[in-house]
Design a protein around this motif. Structure first.
Motif, PDB file in Angstrom:
ATOM      1  N   ASP A   1       1.021  -0.986   0.353  1.00 19.26           N
ATOM      2  CA  ASP A   1       0.060  -0.052  -0.318  1.00 19.26           C
ATOM      3  C   ASP A   1       1.002   1.343   0.184  1.00 19.26           C
ATOM      4  OD1 ASP A   1      -2.321  -1.753   0.147  1.00 19.26           O
ATOM      5  OD2 ASP A   1      -1.972  -1.285   1.911  1.00 19.26           O
ATOM      6  N   VAL A   2       0.381   2.147  -0.177  1.00 21.93           N
ATOM      7  CA  VAL A   2       0.787   3.358  -0.857  1.00 21.93           C
ATOM      8  C   VAL A   2       1.504   3.774   0.862  1.00 21.93           C
ATOM      9  CG1 VAL A   2       0.834   5.805  -0.944  1.00 21.93           C
ATOM     10  CG2 VAL A   2      -0.149   4.415  -2.322  1.00 21.93           C
ATOM     11  N   ALA A   3       0.938   3.896   2.010  1.00 19.85           N
ATOM     12  CA  ALA A   3       1.691   4.011   2.987  1.00 19.85           C
ATOM     13  C   ALA A   3       2.821   2.912   3.589  1.00 19.85           C
ATOM     14  CB  ALA A   3      -0.203   3.985   4.579  1.00 19.85           C
ATOM     15  N   ASP A   4       3.188   2.083   2.710  1.00 20.43           N
ATOM     16  CA  ASP A   4       4.184   1.305   4.000  1.00 20.43           C
ATOM     17  C   ASP A   4       5.437   1.406   2.881  1.00 20.43           C
ATOM     18  OD1 ASP A   4       2.257  -0.897   4.355  1.00 20.43           O
ATOM     19  OD2 ASP A   4       1.666  -1.844   2.033  1.00 20.43           O
ATOM     20  N   LEU A   5       5.047   2.913   1.708  1.00 15.60           N
ATOM     21  CA  LEU A   5       6.473   3.157   1.008  1.00 15.60           C
ATOM     22  C   LEU A   5       7.593   4.491   2.209  1.00 15.60           C
ATOM     23  CD1 LEU A   5       4.653   3.755  -2.626  1.00 15.60           C
ATOM     24  CD2 LEU A   5       6.088   1.855  -0.952  1.00 15.60           C
TER      25      LEU A   5
ATOM     26  N   ARG B   1       8.345  -1.378   3.922  1.00 16.98           N
ATOM     27  CA  ARG B   1       7.992  -2.280   4.308  1.00 16.98           C
ATOM     28  C   ARG B   1       6.681  -3.132   4.083  1.00 16.98           C
ATOM     29  NH1 ARG B   1       5.272   1.771   7.827  1.00 16.98           N
ATOM     30  NH2 ARG B   1       3.956   0.619   6.952  1.00 16.98           N
ATOM     31  N   VAL B   2       6.936  -4.792   3.230  1.00 15.53           N
ATOM     32  CA  VAL B   2       7.121  -6.183   2.999  1.00 15.53           C
ATOM     33  C   VAL B   2       5.977  -6.905   3.499  1.00 15.53           C
ATOM     34  CG1 VAL B   2       7.896  -4.863   1.140  1.00 15.53           C
ATOM     35  CG2 VAL B   2       8.900  -7.063   2.266  1.00 15.53           C
ATOM     36  N   ARG B   3       5.442  -7.976   3.892  1.00 17.14           N
ATOM     37  CA  ARG B   3       5.402  -9.097   4.395  1.00 17.14           C
ATOM     38  C   ARG B   3       5.805 -10.496   3.669  1.00 17.14           C
ATOM     39  NH1 ARG B   3       2.798  -9.700   8.931  1.00 17.14           N
ATOM     40  NH2 ARG B   3       1.554  -7.841   8.786  1.00 17.14           N
TER      41      ARG B   3
ATOM     42  N   VAL C   1      -0.987   0.292  -4.676  1.00 15.06           N
ATOM     43  CA  VAL C   1       0.304   0.960  -4.477  1.00 15.06           C
ATOM     44  C   VAL C   1       0.373   1.321  -6.089  1.00 15.06           C
ATOM     45  CG1 VAL C   1       2.858   1.371  -5.496  1.00 15.06           C
ATOM     46  CG2 VAL C   1       2.028   0.862  -3.274  1.00 15.06           C
ATOM     47  N   PHE C   2       0.399  -0.606  -6.958  1.00 16.29           N
ATOM     48  CA  PHE C   2      -0.401  -1.136  -8.127  1.00 16.29           C
ATOM     49  C   PHE C   2      -1.953  -1.258  -7.911  1.00 16.29           C
ATOM     50  CE2 PHE C   2       4.286  -1.977  -7.087  1.00 16.29           C
ATOM     51  CZ  PHE C   2       4.796  -1.587  -8.302  1.00 16.29           C
ATOM     52  N   LEU C   3      -2.211  -0.549  -9.070  1.00 14.82           N
ATOM     53  CA  LEU C   3      -3.560  -0.967  -9.166  1.00 14.82           C
ATOM     54  C   LEU C   3      -4.364  -1.260 -10.844  1.00 14.82           C
ATOM     55  CD1 LEU C   3      -4.832   3.104  -7.994  1.00 14.82           C
ATOM     56  CD2 LEU C   3      -4.943   0.437  -6.417  1.00 14.82           C
ATOM     57  N   THR C   4      -5.355  -1.305 -11.172  1.00 11.18           N
ATOM     58  CA  THR C   4      -5.851  -2.290 -12.426  1.00 11.18           C
ATOM     59  C   THR C   4      -5.832  -0.618 -12.872  1.00 11.18           C
ATOM     60  OG1 THR C   4      -8.008  -2.048 -11.356  1.00 11.18           O
ATOM     61  CG2 THR C   4      -6.779  -4.300 -11.085  1.00 11.18           C
ATOM     62  N   ASP C   5      -6.292  -0.857 -14.324  1.00 16.77           N
ATOM     63  CA  ASP C   5      -7.104   0.139 -15.225  1.00 16.77           C
ATOM     64  C   ASP C   5      -8.425   0.492 -14.590  1.00 16.77           C
ATOM     65  OD1 ASP C   5      -4.210   0.055 -16.178  1.00 16.77           O
ATOM     66  OD2 ASP C   5      -5.201  -1.411 -17.840  1.00 16.77           O
ATOM     67  N   ARG C   6      -8.849  -0.313 -14.633  1.00 17.38           N
ATOM     68  CA  ARG C   6     -10.842   0.069 -14.058  1.00 17.38           C
ATOM     69  C   ARG C   6     -11.361  -0.436 -12.872  1.00 17.38           C
ATOM     70  NH1 ARG C   6     -13.092  -4.307 -18.845  1.00 17.38           N
ATOM     71  NH2 ARG C   6     -11.878  -3.489 -20.774  1.00 17.38           N
TER      72      ARG C   6
ATOM     73  N   ALA D   1     -10.048  -2.746   1.091  1.00 17.91           N
ATOM     74  CA  ALA D   1      -8.329  -2.900   1.497  1.00 17.91           C
ATOM     75  C   ALA D   1      -8.078  -2.884   0.654  1.00 17.91           C
ATOM     76  CB  ALA D   1      -8.006  -3.563   2.862  1.00 17.91           C
ATOM     77  N   ASP D   2      -8.561  -3.388  -0.957  1.00 18.81           N
ATOM     78  CA  ASP D   2      -8.162  -3.359  -1.883  1.00 18.81           C
ATOM     79  C   ASP D   2      -8.277  -2.648  -3.146  1.00 18.81           C
ATOM     80  OD1 ASP D   2      -5.848  -5.959  -1.036  1.00 18.81           O
ATOM     81  OD2 ASP D   2      -7.791  -7.224  -1.960  1.00 18.81           O
ATOM     82  N   ILE D   3      -8.947  -1.553  -2.828  1.00 19.79           N
ATOM     83  CA  ILE D   3      -9.783  -0.287  -3.078  1.00 19.79           C
ATOM     84  C   ILE D   3      -9.276   1.021  -3.009  1.00 19.79           C
ATOM     85  CG2 ILE D   3     -11.775   0.775  -3.624  1.00 19.79           C
ATOM     86  CD1 ILE D   3     -13.457  -2.033  -3.591  1.00 19.79           C
ATOM     87  N   ASP D   4      -8.650   1.597  -3.670  1.00 15.01           N
ATOM     88  CA  ASP D   4      -8.022   2.885  -4.084  1.00 15.01           C
ATOM     89  C   ASP D   4      -9.352   4.290  -3.703  1.00 15.01           C
ATOM     90  OD1 ASP D   4      -6.569   5.330  -4.078  1.00 15.01           O
ATOM     91  OD2 ASP D   4      -7.048   5.647  -6.290  1.00 15.01           O
ATOM     92  N   PRO D   5      -9.214   4.659  -2.679  1.00 13.44           N
ATOM     93  CA  PRO D   5     -10.593   5.385  -2.246  1.00 13.44           C
ATOM     94  C   PRO D   5     -11.030   6.695  -3.011  1.00 13.44           C
ATOM     95  CG  PRO D   5      -9.216   5.333  -0.480  1.00 13.44           C
ATOM     96  CD  PRO D   5      -8.186   4.712  -1.830  1.00 13.44           C
ATOM     97  N   ASP D   6      -9.881   7.092  -3.809  1.00 11.31           N
ATOM     98  CA  ASP D   6     -10.140   7.585  -4.421  1.00 11.31           C
ATOM     99  C   ASP D   6     -10.184   7.932  -6.083  1.00 11.31           C
ATOM    100  OD1 ASP D   6      -9.109   9.956  -2.525  1.00 11.31           O
ATOM    101  OD2 ASP D   6      -7.098   9.423  -3.029  1.00 11.31           O
ATOM    102  N   THR D   7      -9.840   7.279  -6.780  1.00 13.39           N
ATOM    103  CA  THR D   7      -9.695   6.809  -7.584  1.00 13.39           C
ATOM    104  C   THR D   7     -11.024   5.196  -8.026  1.00 13.39           C
ATOM    105  OG1 THR D   7      -8.437   5.003  -8.414  1.00 13.39           O
ATOM    106  CG2 THR D   7      -7.885   7.133  -9.059  1.00 13.39           C
ATOM    107  N   GLY D   8     -11.084   4.530  -7.018  1.00 10.07           N
ATOM    108  CA  GLY D   8     -12.144   3.009  -6.664  1.00 10.07           C
ATOM    109  C   GLY D   8     -11.039   2.371  -7.671  1.00 10.07           C
TER     110      GLY D   8
END
Length: 309
Positions: free
Chosen positions: A157-161, A169-171, A202-207, A216-223
């Motif tokens: 997630d962006v917060a991990d960077l 930070r990675v798991r 960090v890495f998002l789909t195109d749609r 937790a797997d969705i970017d709140p700004d772009t959806g």
């Protein structure tokens, strides 16, 4: 009184094979990939005709044709041609020109394990300097520079960077929290991809994400949803099919980085930290010098060559 059998009408007009192929190839940004894919797609047109509706491609006939055409080639070439056709069929389904899967009866061939799986430095450079989309370039740079597993980076997630210190930070496999660090290639591209985002994957789909995707797997700004490993692997396979020695797998970037670091004389403790391994035995298969490194070492240590110098 006789009645004619009911006919199923298409929701939209059909499209000929040649036109469908042209439309698909216009979406492939890499000229190398386009060239490699065209070898398979042109053969498809030669067999079925340019005006054949793609919706009418019959799985039985496609299976017979494909095996006749490429049944005698090597497993990597067989898989590369199949990957090209599968990529085109995915696009055609997205356009609703195709409903089923005409390749459903064809499976990729198993490629025997290869001790020289690491990509050469020249192959890595050609890949990373290519013209893939920004998201893929960031992921591939980060995979090579950190030697992390693809799953570990896709879960970021962006917060991990910590972009200021070029780390995150990675798991790790097994659940251990660890830190991975990258170099200039990733540092230059990552801010462009994030474009100011401070939350979400960090890495998002195109749609936009489908309704069943976890919050937790969705970017709140772009959806948009988190990019899946399966989709990332498909894109990498598609892009590297036309490259010399390809297609490659995402894991080969990790393998290559560890091999190249070992060739450069990196200590075992540092290699273990880089890879996240907790045992030397697990590390050994990755830190094996490549064939090119062996040839260079032999030439550099040849007593006759030393005397000539």
């Amino acid at each position: 009184m006789t009645t004619e059998p009911a006919r199923v009408r298409s929701l939209r007009p059909g499209i000929g094979l040649a036109a469908a192929i042209d439309a698909y190839l216009h979406t492939v940004t890499s000229s190398n990939t386009r060239r490699g894919y065209r070898a398979a797609l042109d053969a498809l047109v030669a067999e079925f005709g340019p005006d054949t509706d793609v919706a009418l491609l019959d799985p039985d006939r496609v299976d017979v044709w494909f095996r006749d055409r490429w049944g005698a080639v090597s497993a990597p070439t067989f898989n590369a041609r199949l990957a090209a056709l599968r990529s085109a069929c995915r696009y055609w389904r997205e356009q609703t020109w195709l409903v089923g899967d005409p390749l459903t009866r064809i499976r990729p061939r198993t490629i025997p394990a290869d001790r020289s799986r690491a990509m050469t430095r020249a192959e890595v450079t050609a890949l990373l300097d290519g013209n893939a989309d920004l998201r893929e370039r960031v992921l591939w740079h980060m995979l090579y520079e950190t030697a992390a597993r693809a799953e570990e980076l896709l879960e970021l997630d962006v917060a991990d960077l910590d972009t200021a210190n070029r780390c995150a930070r990675v798991r790790r496999k097994g659940g251990t929290v660890d830190v991975v660090a990258w170099q200039t290639g990733t540092a230059r591209l990552l801010p462009r991809m994030l474009a100011g985002r401070r939350t979400g994957p960090v890495f998002l789909t195109d749609r936009r994400a489908k309704p069943h995707v976890a919050v937790a797997d969705i970017d709140p700004d772009t959806g948009r949803a988190r990019l899946s490993y399966r989709r990332a692997a498909e894109l990498f396979d598609d892009h590297t099919t036309a490259l010399a020695g390809g297609p490659y797998t995402l894991h080969q970037l990790r393998h290559s980085r560890l091999t190249h670091a070992a060739e450069d004389g990196t200590s075992t403790p540092m290699l273990m930290t880089l890879s996240g391994h907790t045992s030397v035995r697990s590390l050994a298969k990755y830190a094996r010098p490549s064939k090119d490194a062996l040839l260079n070492w032999q030439a550099a240590t040849d007593p006759a060559a030393r005397r000539r110098r």
